[in-house]
Design a protein around this motif. Structure first.
Motif, PDB file in Angstrom:
ATOM      1  N   ALA A 126       1.489   2.060   0.348  1.00  0.00           N
ATOM      2  CA  ALA A 126       1.656   0.617   0.565  1.00  0.00           C
ATOM      3  C   ALA A 126       0.381   0.086   1.210  1.00  0.00           C
ATOM      4  O   ALA A 126       0.019   0.499   2.314  1.00  0.00           O
ATOM      5  CB  ALA A 126       2.859   0.355   1.464  1.00  0.00           C
ATOM      6  N   ILE A 127      -0.294  -0.766   0.501  1.00  0.00           N
ATOM      7  CA  ILE A 127      -1.562  -1.320   1.000  1.00  0.00           C
ATOM      8  C   ILE A 127      -1.296  -2.742   1.473  1.00  0.00           C
ATOM      9  O   ILE A 127      -0.739  -3.547   0.722  1.00  0.00           O
ATOM     10  CB  ILE A 127      -2.631  -1.329  -0.120  1.00  0.00           C
ATOM     11  N   GLU A 128      -1.705  -3.020   2.705  1.00  0.00           N
ATOM     12  CA  GLU A 128      -1.435  -4.354   3.261  1.00  0.00           C
ATOM     13  C   GLU A 128      -2.718  -5.062   3.649  1.00  0.00           C
ATOM     14  O   GLU A 128      -3.376  -4.678   4.618  1.00  0.00           O
ATOM     15  CB  GLU A 128      -0.540  -4.227   4.507  1.00  0.00           C
ATOM     16  N   ASN A 129      -3.077  -6.047   2.879  1.00  0.00           N
ATOM     17  CA  ASN A 129      -4.184  -6.962   3.208  1.00  0.00           C
ATOM     18  C   ASN A 129      -5.483  -6.246   3.586  1.00  0.00           C
ATOM     19  O   ASN A 129      -6.129  -6.595   4.576  1.00  0.00           O
ATOM     20  CB  ASN A 129      -3.780  -7.901   4.366  1.00  0.00           C
ATOM     21  N   ASP A 138      -8.695  -8.859   0.945  1.00  0.00           N
ATOM     22  CA  ASP A 138      -7.268  -9.042   1.200  1.00  0.00           C
ATOM     23  C   ASP A 138      -6.390  -8.396   0.107  1.00  0.00           C
ATOM     24  O   ASP A 138      -5.486  -9.040  -0.435  1.00  0.00           O
ATOM     25  CB  ASP A 138      -6.994 -10.557   1.269  1.00  0.00           C
ATOM     26  N   VAL A 139      -6.641  -7.145  -0.155  1.00  0.00           N
ATOM     27  CA  VAL A 139      -5.912  -6.460  -1.235  1.00  0.00           C
ATOM     28  C   VAL A 139      -4.568  -5.942  -0.717  1.00  0.00           C
ATOM     29  O   VAL A 139      -4.508  -5.233   0.293  1.00  0.00           O
ATOM     30  CB  VAL A 139      -6.751  -5.285  -1.790  1.00  0.00           C
ATOM     31  N   SER A 140      -3.504  -6.299  -1.392  1.00  0.00           N
ATOM     32  CA  SER A 140      -2.166  -5.777  -1.080  1.00  0.00           C
ATOM     33  C   SER A 140      -1.576  -5.199  -2.359  1.00  0.00           C
ATOM     34  O   SER A 140      -1.710  -5.796  -3.430  1.00  0.00           O
ATOM     35  CB  SER A 140      -1.252  -6.870  -0.538  1.00  0.00           C
ATOM     36  N   LEU A 141      -0.917  -4.059  -2.210  1.00  0.00           N
ATOM     37  CA  LEU A 141      -0.488  -3.360  -3.412  1.00  0.00           C
ATOM     38  C   LEU A 141       0.502  -2.272  -3.018  1.00  0.00           C
ATOM     39  O   LEU A 141       0.399  -1.692  -1.942  1.00  0.00           O
ATOM     40  CB  LEU A 141      -1.746  -2.713  -4.018  1.00  0.00           C
ATOM     41  N   GLU A 142       1.452  -2.004  -3.899  1.00  0.00           N
ATOM     42  CA  GLU A 142       2.343  -0.864  -3.675  1.00  0.00           C
ATOM     43  C   GLU A 142       2.225   0.071  -4.872  1.00  0.00           C
ATOM     44  O   GLU A 142       2.261  -0.375  -6.020  1.00  0.00           O
ATOM     45  CB  GLU A 142       3.788  -1.331  -3.519  1.00  0.00           C
ATOM     46  N   ILE A 143       2.109   1.353  -4.593  1.00  0.00           N
ATOM     47  CA  ILE A 143       2.076   2.345  -5.672  1.00  0.00           C
ATOM     48  C   ILE A 143       3.318   3.210  -5.491  1.00  0.00           C
ATOM     49  O   ILE A 143       3.570   3.728  -4.390  1.00  0.00           O
ATOM     50  CB  ILE A 143       0.783   3.182  -5.615  1.00  0.00           C
ATOM     51  N   PHE A 144       4.074   3.329  -6.561  1.00  0.00           N
ATOM     52  CA  PHE A 144       5.379   3.973  -6.428  1.00  0.00           C
ATOM     53  C   PHE A 144       5.314   5.489  -6.568  1.00  0.00           C
ATOM     54  O   PHE A 144       4.445   6.023  -7.268  1.00  0.00           O
ATOM     55  CB  PHE A 144       6.360   3.381  -7.447  1.00  0.00           C
ATOM     56  N   ASP A 145       6.235   6.114  -5.886  1.00  0.00           N
ATOM     57  CA  ASP A 145       6.330   7.576  -5.920  1.00  0.00           C
ATOM     58  C   ASP A 145       6.566   8.034  -7.361  1.00  0.00           C
ATOM     59  O   ASP A 145       7.492   7.562  -8.026  1.00  0.00           O
ATOM     60  CB  ASP A 145       7.506   7.998  -5.024  1.00  0.00           C
ATOM     61  N   GLY A 146       5.725   8.904  -7.847  1.00  0.00           N
ATOM     62  CA  GLY A 146       5.926   9.488  -9.170  1.00  0.00           C
ATOM     63  C   GLY A 146       5.317   8.716 -10.322  1.00  0.00           C
ATOM     64  O   GLY A 146       5.554   9.057 -11.467  1.00  0.00           O
TER      65      GLY A 146
END
Lengths: 291, 345
Positions: free
Chosen positions: B9-12, B37-45
């Motif tokens: 989970a990347i927050e700002n 200001d990069v926000s991003l979620e990378i999911f498990d698997g």
């Protein structure tokens, strides 16, 4: 702190004191494997102090002839100028190898990209640096011992005189502050990203201040204080005073050794702190991979 | 793919570099915003692709996530650990292949390199030995693993670097352009291994310039440009954001005047030089309906004495998505850009 993501295992990593020691051991062994694959590298280290000591000895003989020993005793307290030079050159090689090997390790790892690989691993800096400095220590002590033995044959001097055990104590304790100095030196290389000229300059400054060929009493007061703030000066003089009739700086062996112990207690911590701070500052900007 | 919980989970996250600008005897400090200001979620698997031209910020983002750089602001959680506060646990959670064939000790053998880095990941010696044997079999390294790396070909170094990233069997893998310098067979083999690793449950963050590779491998991609994420989603979804039949590729000797006239044709959105070698140009044209504008494009090319070697409406690729979003080519960001606004200047 709340974990904001799912938590899985740490792969095959098992953090323990044994695995920490494993890092240091592996780095140490890898360093030796690498240097042994460069033919002759270690042998040259060992020969260098003998050649270095030969220069002033032969110069002394050429200039002062038979009076060389007497003139030298007037200035230093011992007429055994050959052993005096040999000790100076051999302790110098210990100091310079510690700086060279740690400095070049950082520089070379930056250039080959392995420093980033090391930094991307969970191994702690102190574990990796201990492996590298231990390697530098063993290599420099091998060079020291070899140069002393071979030099004693070549220059026809008796090593086994005076307080041998005390001389060894000065060498062993004197090396500990060098650890700290080499960490700080490594930090400087990390920062300036240049090793060659820095090491070239440093080694002659070191040679000058630690008095490898002359007693630092010949310095004017200001330079003498500068020289005394440098631990290798105490190490060199301690070894000389233990084996020859040279005076300790404080008149007795235990006071001189205490000073060296104080350096040994403080400098590794200071050096390591400087290294970590420099590393953090670099990671805040371009990172350790930039060279 | 079934969406699970995020493992990253990347927050700002923002990253500003300070560099020195030299010129005419004066040095000036210059600030470069590599990530904004990069926000991003990378999911498990999932296999997550990070795409973008050189200098877009992909490597900076990966270096921040692998703890090699400290973000100027913002934070991230990786495998449940905070990026800044639990650096060592973050590092133990990931395997990295970031520098291609660099990052190996050339005077050590492949096996010694793997053992060295295995120790740096705190893997016990007996486990390390088994793992190395396993990787030697998996990646077919046996022919060269006991030779010093200095004797390897580029492809062999790349595959060893890939093996190094797998040494700790971490749940998350960062692979930065892993197939560069590999031959076709080795690259195909690597992609198949990546797919298998993903099936075993590893999350993979994959950067590549090869759009077909990203298309084939990735469950989702983020397109990053000038430090910002400009598109995010499954490749099929991103491509469907551009109407079908809206890309035309033209290859040949195409004068600049022809390019300028093409972008003035009604229904053409942009025309970008995708490649230019030996006097030949590959022009990518994004338009509303390629079948309708194709005759007009040919008319202009003929009138301008262009030599057409190839012209065809194309299936939309991820590169076309990038071109549609930015008006620039993804693979070569410094190439000439021709837009209706610039035409005729």
């Amino acid at each position: 702190m709340t974990a904001k993501t799912v938590h899985k295992n740490l792969g095959l990593s098992e953090m323990s004191w044994r695995s920490s020691l494993g890092v240091t051991k592996t780095v140490l062994i890898a360093r030796f494997k690498i240097v042994l694959r460069y033919k002759g590298a270690i042998v040259f280290d060992m020969i260098l102090p003998v050649i270095l000591a030969a220069l002033p000895i032969l110069l002394g003989v050429a200039i002062a002839g038979q009076a060389a020993a007497q003139n030298f005793e007037d200035a230093t307290g011992t007429e055994n100028y050959k052993l005096y030079m040999l000790i100076g050159a051999s302790t110098f090689i210990v100091v310079t190898l510690m700086l060279w090997l740690v400095g070049y390790w950082i520089r070379r790892e930056m250039e080959t990209g392995t420093l980033e690989s090391v930094y991307a691993s969970p191994a702690k800096r102190v574990e990796v640096l201990s492996g590298v400095t231990l390697y530098a220590l063993i290599r420099s002590l091998m060079a020291f011992a070899f140069a002393m033995v071979v030099g004693s044959f070549i220059f026809q001097v008796d090593l086994f005189q005076g307080e041998m055990a005390l001389a060894l104590a000065f060498v062993v304790i004197g090396i500990i502050p060098l650890w700290g100095i080499s960490f700080a030196f490594g930090a400087l290389i990390l920062k300036v990203k240049e090793a060659d000229s820095l090491i070239q300059v440093m080694q002659w400054v070191v040679a000058f201040f630690m008095g490898i060929f002359f007693p630092i009493t010949v310095f004017p007061p200001f330079l003498r204080y500068v020289a005394l703030s440098f631990p290798p000066t105490w190490m060199t003089n301690g070894v000389r005073a233990s084996l020859l009739d040279v005076a300790y700086f404080f008149g007795t062996w235990y006071l001189d050794l205490a000073v060296l112990l104080a350096f040994a207690a403080v400098l590794p911590l200071v050096g390591y702190t400087v290294f970590l701070r420099t590393e953090r500052r670099i990671k805040k900007n371009e990172g350790v991979g930039q060279f | 793919m079934t969406m699970s919980e995020p493992i990253i989970a990347i927050e700002n996250i923002s990253k500003t570099f300070t560099s020195k600008e030299r010129g005419k005897g004066r040095k000036r400090k210059k600030k470069v915003e590599a990530l904004k200001d990069v926000s991003l979620e990378i999911f498990d698997g999932e296999v997550f692709g990070l795409l973008g031209p050189n200098g877009a910020g992909k490597t900076t983002l990966i270096k921040c996530l692998t703890t090699l750089l400290l973000p100027t602001s913002g934070t991230a959680w990786i495998n449940g650990f905070n990026l800044q506060k639990e650096e060592n646990k973050v590092r133990a959670s990931i395997g990295c292949m970031l520098m291609g064939e660099r990052g190996l000790y050339w005077k050590l053998t492949g096996r010694e390199n793997l053992d060295y880095f295995g120790a740096l990941y705190y893997i016990p010696k007996n486990v390390r030995r088994e793992r190395i044997d396993y990787l030697v079999d998996l990646l077919e390294l046996s022919d060269f693993v006991d030779r010093t790396v200095e004797t390897y070909s580029s492809g062999q170094k790349m595959i060893l670097a890939f093996a190094k990233s797998l040494i700790n069997d971490a749940p998350i893998l960062f692979l930065d352009e892993p197939t560069v310098t590999m031959d076709v067979h080795a690259a195909r083999n690597l992609r198949s291994i990546v797919r298998n690793l993903n099936k075993e449950g590893h999350t993979i963050i994959y950067t590549t310039h090869l759009m077909a590779e990203a298309d084939e491998l990735c469950d989702r991609v983020a397109i990053i440009d000038r430090g910002e994420i400009i598109a995010l989603g499954p490749p099929s979804e991103l491509k469907s954001s551009i109407p079908q039949e809206s890309v035309v590729d033209v290859e040949g000797v195409i004068p600049e005047s022809a390019r300028n006239r093409i972008v003035e044709i009604p229904g053409i959105r942009t025309a970008v030089v995708k490649d230019e070698t030996n006097g030949k140009t590959m022009l990518g044209i994004i338009c509303d309906n390629s079948r309708r504008v194709l005759p007009k494009i040919i008319d202009v090319l003929v009138e301008e004495d262009a030599i057409i070697e190839y012209i065809s409406p194309q299936e939309v690729t991820l590169e076309d998505v990038f071109i549609a979003k930015t008006g620039r080519s993804l693979s070569i960001d410094t190439r000439e850009i021709v837009t209706p606004k610039d035409a005729g200047k």
